[in-house]
Design a protein around this motif. Structure first.
Motif, PDB file in Angstrom:
ATOM      1  N   TRP A 192       0.842  -1.186   0.000  1.00  0.00           N
ATOM      2  CA  TRP A 192       0.000   0.000   0.000  1.00  0.00           C
ATOM      3  C   TRP A 192       0.879   1.238   0.000  1.00  0.00           C
ATOM      4  O   TRP A 192       1.904   1.288   0.688  1.00  0.00           O
ATOM      5  CB  TRP A 192      -0.900   0.040   1.245  1.00  0.00           C
ATOM      6  CG  TRP A 192      -1.985  -0.977   1.242  1.00  0.00           C
ATOM      7  CD1 TRP A 192      -2.003  -2.154   1.922  1.00  0.00           C
ATOM      8  CD2 TRP A 192      -3.228  -0.904   0.543  1.00  0.00           C
ATOM      9  NE1 TRP A 192      -3.159  -2.842   1.692  1.00  0.00           N
ATOM     10  CE2 TRP A 192      -3.946  -2.085   0.829  1.00  0.00           C
ATOM     11  CE3 TRP A 192      -3.804   0.028  -0.324  1.00  0.00           C
ATOM     12  CZ2 TRP A 192      -5.194  -2.360   0.314  1.00  0.00           C
ATOM     13  CZ3 TRP A 192      -5.052  -0.238  -0.839  1.00  0.00           C
ATOM     14  CH2 TRP A 192      -5.747  -1.420  -0.535  1.00  0.00           C
TER      15      TRP A 192
ATOM     16  N   ASP B  66       5.634   9.791   5.069  1.00  0.00           N
ATOM     17  CA  ASP B  66       4.325   9.678   4.433  1.00  0.00           C
ATOM     18  C   ASP B  66       4.112  10.739   3.369  1.00  0.00           C
ATOM     19  O   ASP B  66       3.185  10.659   2.577  1.00  0.00           O
ATOM     20  CB  ASP B  66       3.227   9.788   5.499  1.00  0.00           C
ATOM     21  CG  ASP B  66       3.199   8.547   6.359  1.00  0.00           C
ATOM     22  OD1 ASP B  66       3.910   7.589   6.010  1.00  0.00           O
ATOM     23  OD2 ASP B  66       2.489   8.539   7.373  1.00  0.00           O
ATOM     24  N   VAL B  67       4.976  11.748   3.369  1.00  0.00           N
ATOM     25  CA  VAL B  67       4.847  12.769   2.346  1.00  0.00           C
ATOM     26  C   VAL B  67       5.617  12.356   1.097  1.00  0.00           C
ATOM     27  O   VAL B  67       5.093  12.393  -0.013  1.00  0.00           O
ATOM     28  CB  VAL B  67       5.355  14.120   2.876  1.00  0.00           C
ATOM     29  CG1 VAL B  67       5.335  15.141   1.761  1.00  0.00           C
ATOM     30  CG2 VAL B  67       4.503  14.564   4.037  1.00  0.00           C
TER      31      VAL B  67
ATOM     32  N   ARG C 144       6.884   9.329   0.358  1.00  0.00           N
ATOM     33  CA  ARG C 144       6.391   8.021  -0.069  1.00  0.00           C
ATOM     34  C   ARG C 144       7.248   7.423  -1.170  1.00  0.00           C
ATOM     35  O   ARG C 144       6.822   7.236  -2.304  1.00  0.00           O
ATOM     36  CB  ARG C 144       4.927   8.164  -0.502  1.00  0.00           C
ATOM     37  CG  ARG C 144       4.080   8.557   0.683  1.00  0.00           C
ATOM     38  CD  ARG C 144       2.647   8.614   0.329  1.00  0.00           C
ATOM     39  NE  ARG C 144       2.395   9.671  -0.638  1.00  0.00           N
ATOM     40  CZ  ARG C 144       1.193   9.966  -1.098  1.00  0.00           C
ATOM     41  NH1 ARG C 144       0.152   9.273  -0.724  1.00  0.00           N
ATOM     42  NH2 ARG C 144       1.025  10.945  -1.943  1.00  0.00           N
TER      43      ARG C 144
ATOM     44  N   ASP D 106      -4.337   2.247   7.170  1.00  0.00           N
ATOM     45  CA  ASP D 106      -5.333   3.261   7.521  1.00  0.00           C
ATOM     46  C   ASP D 106      -6.746   2.716   7.603  1.00  0.00           C
ATOM     47  O   ASP D 106      -7.612   3.350   8.200  1.00  0.00           O
ATOM     48  CB  ASP D 106      -5.295   4.395   6.492  1.00  0.00           C
ATOM     49  CG  ASP D 106      -3.908   4.983   6.369  1.00  0.00           C
ATOM     50  OD1 ASP D 106      -3.336   5.330   7.420  1.00  0.00           O
ATOM     51  OD2 ASP D 106      -3.385   5.057   5.240  1.00  0.00           O
ATOM     52  N   HIS D 107      -6.978   1.610   6.991  1.00  0.00           N
ATOM     53  CA  HIS D 107      -8.342   1.092   6.996  1.00  0.00           C
ATOM     54  C   HIS D 107      -8.311  -0.348   7.473  1.00  0.00           C
ATOM     55  O   HIS D 107      -7.736  -1.217   6.822  1.00  0.00           O
ATOM     56  CB  HIS D 107      -8.944   1.190   5.592  1.00  0.00           C
ATOM     57  CG  HIS D 107     -10.430   1.059   5.588  1.00  0.00           C
ATOM     58  ND1 HIS D 107     -11.259   2.091   5.962  1.00  0.00           N
ATOM     59  CD2 HIS D 107     -11.234   0.016   5.281  1.00  0.00           C
ATOM     60  CE1 HIS D 107     -12.510   1.694   5.875  1.00  0.00           C
ATOM     61  NE2 HIS D 107     -12.524   0.428   5.471  1.00  0.00           N
TER      62      HIS D 107
ATOM     63  N   CYS E 242      -1.000   6.565   3.223  1.00  0.00           N
ATOM     64  CA  CYS E 242      -1.913   7.701   3.142  1.00  0.00           C
ATOM     65  C   CYS E 242      -2.591   7.798   1.778  1.00  0.00           C
ATOM     66  O   CYS E 242      -2.663   8.887   1.185  1.00  0.00           O
ATOM     67  CB  CYS E 242      -1.195   9.018   3.423  1.00  0.00           C
ATOM     68  SG  CYS E 242      -0.596   9.120   5.080  1.00  0.00           S
ATOM     69  N   SER E 243      -3.013   6.676   1.262  1.00  0.00           N
ATOM     70  CA  SER E 243      -3.710   6.739  -0.014  1.00  0.00           C
ATOM     71  C   SER E 243      -4.515   5.455  -0.187  1.00  0.00           C
ATOM     72  O   SER E 243      -4.360   4.508   0.583  1.00  0.00           O
ATOM     73  CB  SER E 243      -2.729   6.892  -1.172  1.00  0.00           C
ATOM     74  OG  SER E 243      -2.071   5.663  -1.391  1.00  0.00           O
ATOM     75  N   ALA E 244      -5.341   5.455  -1.189  1.00  0.00           N
ATOM     76  CA  ALA E 244      -6.069   4.237  -1.525  1.00  0.00           C
ATOM     77  C   ALA E 244      -5.401   3.568  -2.714  1.00  0.00           C
ATOM     78  O   ALA E 244      -6.056   2.987  -3.569  1.00  0.00           O
ATOM     79  CB  ALA E 244      -7.520   4.592  -1.841  1.00  0.00           C
ATOM     80  N   LYS E 245      -4.097   3.673  -2.764  1.00  0.00           N
ATOM     81  CA  LYS E 245      -3.362   3.117  -3.894  1.00  0.00           C
ATOM     82  C   LYS E 245      -2.377   2.078  -3.396  1.00  0.00           C
ATOM     83  O   LYS E 245      -1.938   2.099  -2.242  1.00  0.00           O
ATOM     84  CB  LYS E 245      -2.594   4.232  -4.608  1.00  0.00           C
ATOM     85  CG  LYS E 245      -3.509   5.241  -5.282  1.00  0.00           C
ATOM     86  CD  LYS E 245      -2.739   6.228  -6.102  1.00  0.00           C
ATOM     87  CE  LYS E 245      -2.225   7.367  -5.263  1.00  0.00           C
ATOM     88  NZ  LYS E 245      -1.763   8.508  -6.059  1.00  0.00           N
TER      89      LYS E 245
ATOM     90  N   ASN F  66      -3.805  -2.842   4.990  1.00  0.00           N
ATOM     91  CA  ASN F  66      -3.768  -1.397   4.884  1.00  0.00           C
ATOM     92  C   ASN F  66      -3.645  -0.796   6.277  1.00  0.00           C
ATOM     93  O   ASN F  66      -4.318  -1.209   7.211  1.00  0.00           O
ATOM     94  CB  ASN F  66      -5.038  -0.885   4.192  1.00  0.00           C
ATOM     95  CG  ASN F  66      -4.916   0.581   3.852  1.00  0.00           C
ATOM     96  OD1 ASN F  66      -4.860   1.427   4.733  1.00  0.00           O
ATOM     97  ND2 ASN F  66      -4.859   0.888   2.571  1.00  0.00           N
TER      98      ASN F  66
END
Lengths: 357, 516
Positions: free
Chosen positions: A26, A78-79, A81, A332-333, A29-32, A330
């Motif tokens: 992952w 996280d920035v 990445r 974050d989720h 900080c993204s859905a990618k 993931n």
């Protein structure tokens, strides 16, 4: 059996790619996520996918002459990445995915980098950003992206000792700026724990079968549990809080599944006692480690001795026809995971009711 | 039935949960995209240093502040840099927001200034290392403006002034440093140097005494002090007139640190104290010629092999028996020249040369004679020695090798050769030379015989001449005699005839042999 609270593992998205896949991560900080693989002609690919309402969409692809084997975002903030990858030739590269270019290239390994792990990028007060790579050439090297060219630590067998193929590496115990541990698994079943602060081998044992994957339940706490998976469908969970001078760490071993090689084990970021194992028959199993009432006792010599807990399988599900070689939760989720398998599918898995455990 | 219901319920439940999860997921996806778009700002993190560089990193931390504005190499901009304004800025910055809590802000401000000054000092030190005194001075001045009570800044600036020969400023800076820290050895030493060069020797020695009190093993200071004392001895009255020393300051306790060798400069002309060993070394008053070692760089040294010179003891007071050296090359250096060279005497690096120091009774008027270390002069010197040796120590040779080596050794010294020849028994000559007599040696011998006929009167020149004839292969040698040799021979034969009363027969025989 199943009750109302039993987590369900569901394949949310299945996406077929026409080449071999080795790793998936992952993007923080993204859905990618990125999928690392190899084209039939031998070149390597890094593909970026985004999930949108039940679909994956490829948004970028990088192709390079050498097959990539593994990757990690662990040492990157996280920035920024930035993805660190290891390839079949032993090159470590760090990619700026926005620009599709490398920002760091070094080839110190002489053979394929089987495994990579990173840490320190997004944590605070948990040590420097570092990457560890384990290679078939028998060495384990630790890198700092700020130091070009040369590893900051290099661990290799002493002269004359046979070089074993290192299959798995992982960071752990990095609860402050000084402490850090690297655990490494080898093809002969050796599992070694290196202390980077004291630069010494802290502990080692042999698991009888080649170690495919090793992971601490958390990297940024005083080390707590360690899972190591092996060939022949076995995996070991060590309680690494208490090290007995004679017996080492307490462990519990599971070989009930008869599922072939267990390729990977991953702890749930939201709950360190739950982890998933992915087996050679395409089955994923969700486990919970249950602590004993007392985590350690005092043995007859007065030394503390760990007490192993129990493993409880929460759920299992066959999601693939071929071995699942990589999986990542993931961050974050909760319950969201991406997995690649040798059937050339990348899957987004969803696990429900994890919060109830 | 119950069971079926239960399962059905569970399945429905699961589906519902899954649906909820998917909705969540979609929301999350949207949120992540929004968040990601917002992730643009630069993200600065305070990271621990790279492993294995842990030690290095520390000192670098402080100087971050001004760097981006003016590069440290941009001296012009720095010259224009307004320190006061910068200080004010710093103060405003610090005071502004926190001014409510005045104590705290004061503390923070001081901290800040100190940090700033420290940074200036670092820069100054770098300039000092590069010997850029002016830049260094301006750095230290800035540091002093920022923090007025640090002795180090003053002492360092003092050093720079010292290096620039601004001696008065150097002195006052050191004095200031000492006011702040009376035990600051370096400042003491610097002030001593400054004062010494200003001519205030007494004040300088005061400082140095203080240094030695604080650091008894400070060699540099001790040396300097000795030098100063020596100077004071020579021009004692002068030092009184020393200009800028304030007696009050002198009397203050002062401290010194080990001096960096750079700082302490030896006085320009140390007048060595002539103690007894010194006298002995120069041979003053003993009527002795002392040959002193001369240090030459290796590439200037003679390539010729060193000559062995026997050293002979001669009792003091005995006048040297012999004639002055016959050769012309003796160089006697003037006394004052010798004095100028005296520094060289100190270096006794080359033992072999030192061994050549010979004692010799000189003519009384000469106290010092320096013979330069060049090979010629060394040889000269040896000449005189050799003559002495001839008289006493020569042994008659037993074979041609011995003879030749001695003969060559005595080359150019007719007297010595004649002496040597005279101690050889003529009857032994054939056995000495066997068949190794060379024509040039023969002619040399003849010349010697001719020149010193008197010496050979005992054994008789004729005896020598006859002996030479008996040497093997003499016939061949005779053929190579030159005209001048023959002339000499004729003279010699005449001498034989008249003085030694050799009979005509023998003369004729000799004439025949020598092919006259």
């Amino acid at each position: 059996m199943e009750n109302q609270d039993t987590p369900q593992i569901i394949t949310h998205i299945e996406h077929n790619l026409n080449h071999s896949l080795f790793d998936c991560k992952w993007i923080p900080c993204s859905a990618k996520f990125v999928v690392i693989g190899s084209l039939p002609k031998g070149s390597g690919t890094i593909e970026i996918f985004e999930i949108t309402s039940g679909e994956v969409r490829k948004i970028r692809e990088i192709e390079r002459p050498n097959s990539f084997k593994c990757g990690t975002f662990g040492a990157s903030s996280d920035v920024e990445r930035r993805l660190a990858t290891g390839d079949f030739k032993g090159t470590l590269e760090i990619w700026d995915l926005e620009k599709s270019t490398q920002v760091y290239i070094t080839k110190e390994h002489t053979d394929i980098i089987n495994s990579i792990d990173g840490m320190g990028g997004s944590t605070v007060n948990c040590g420097a950003p570092e990457i560890v790579t384990g290679s078939r050439d028998g060495t384990i090297k630790v890198w700092d992206p700020r130091q070009r060219g040369k590893p900051v630590v290099n661990m290799q067998p002493v002269q004359g000792e046979s070089k074993r193929d290192c299959w798995a590496v992982a960071f752990g115990n990095s609860f402050n700026d000084a402490e850090r541990i690297v655990v490494a698994g080898y093809d002969n079943g050796d599992l070694k724990m290196f202390d980077l602060r004291t630069m010494s081998l802290r502990w080692e044992c042999n698991l009888k079968n080649g170690v495919c994957c090793a992971e601490f339940d958390r990297k940024d706490i005083p080390m707590n549990k360690l899972v190591a998976t092996t060939l022949e469908g076995k995996f070991h969970v060590f309680d690494v809080r208490t090290q007995n001078p004679a017996k080492g760490f307490a462990q519990v071993m599971d070989n009930t599944t008869k599922s072939g090689t267990i390729w990977v084990a991953r702890h749930l970021p939201q709950n360190r006692d739950i982890f998933i194992t992915c087996a050679g028959n395409g089955q994923v199993s969700l486990w919970k480690y249950e602590y004993p009432e007392q985590r350690y006792r005092t043995d007859d010599k007065g030394a503390a001795c760990g007490v192993p807990g129990k493993l409880r399988r929460l759920q299992r599900m066959v999601v693939s026809t071929q071995p699942i070689n990589a999986l990542e939760w993931n961050r974050d989720h909760q319950g969201l995971a991406v997995a690649t398998a040798y059937d050339q599918y990348v899957r987004v898995l969803v696990t429900t009711k994890l919060n109830l455990q | 039935m119950e069971k079926a219901f239960e399962i059905q319920k569970q399945v429905r439940d699961n589906v519902k949960t899954f649906q909820t999860y998917l909705t969540d997921l979609e929301n999350w996806e949207a949120e992540m995209k929004r968040k990601e778009a917002a992730l643009n700002g630069v993200f600065e993190q305070d990271l621990p240093p790279v492993r294995s560089k842990l030690k290095k990193e520390k000192p670098v931390v402080v100087p971050k502040k001004k760097e981006p504005r003016i590069s440290s190499f941009d001296y012009k901009s720095w010259d224009k840099f307004d320190v006061d304004k910068a200080c004010e800025d710093v103060e405003m910055e610090e005071v502004g927001p926190v001014s409510l809590d005045s104590k705290k802000s004061q503390q923070a401000k001081l901290e800040k200034l100190r940090e700033e000054a420290q940074y200036e000092k670092e820069r100054g030190n770098t300039y000092v290392k590069n010997e850029k005194w002016d830049e260094a001075i301006s750095c230290y001045s800035r540091a002093i403006e920022l923090v007025k009570d640090d002795a180090i800044y003053f002492a360092n600036r003092g050093l720079c002034y010292l290096k620039k020969d601004s001696l008065h400023q150097a002195e006052s800076d050191c004095t200031e440093a000492l006011r702040l820290d009376p035990t600051y050895v370096k400042a003491l030493q610097r002030r001593a140097t400054a004062r010494e060069r200003l001519g205030s020797l007494r004040a300088a020695s005061h400082d140095l005494n203080e240094v030695l009190r604080l650091e008894p093993h400070n060699h540099a200071a001790r040396k300097q002090l000795e030098a100063i004392k020596a100077r004071m001895g020579t021009k004692g009255s002068k030092s009184k007139a020393s200009p800028s020393t304030t007696p009050t300051i002198e009397s203050k306790p002062i401290i010194t640190a080990k001096t960096t060798p750079k700082i302490v400069e030896l006085p320009d002309e140390p007048t060595p104290v002539q103690d007894s060993t010194e006298k002995w070394r120069t041979g003053a008053g003993e009527g002795i010629t002392v040959i002193k070692t001369v240090k030459k760089p290796p590439h200037l040294r003679s390539k010729r092999p060193l000559k062995n010179i026997p050293i002979q003891e001669i009792q003091l007071g005995k006048t040297s028996p012999e004639k002055p050296p016959t050769r012309l090359k003796i160089i006697e250096l003037e006394d004052d020249l010798a004095h100028g060279d005296s520094n060289n005497n100190e270096s006794k690096s080359e033992k072999d040369k030192e061994s050549r120091i010979t004692e010799e009774k000189g003519k009384g008027d000469m106290t010092e004679k320096i013979v330069s270390g060049s090979p010629e002069s060394v040889k000269l010197n040896s000449d005189t020695i050799v003559t002495e040796k001839n008289i006493k120590n020569l042994v008659p040779p037993v074979n041609s090798v011995q003879f030749m080596s001695e003969w060559k050794y005595l080359k150019g010294k007719g007297d010595a050769r004649s002496d040597y020849l005279s101690i050889i028994d003529p009857s032994k000559i054939p056995s000495i030379f066997e068949n190794a007599l060379e024509s040039d040696v023969l002619s040399d011998v003849l010349t010697i015989l001719h020149a010193n006929v008197g010496k050979f009167s005992g054994k008789g020149v004729a005896a020598y001449l006859q002996a030479m004839c008996r040497v093997k292969r003499f016939g061949a040698l005779a053929m190579f005699l030159t005209d001048s040799d023959k002339k000499i021979l004729t003279d010699l034969l005449h001498h034989c005839k008249t003085v030694e009363k050799l009979n005509d027969e023998a003369i004729a025989d000799l004439k025949n042999k020598y092919e006259i």
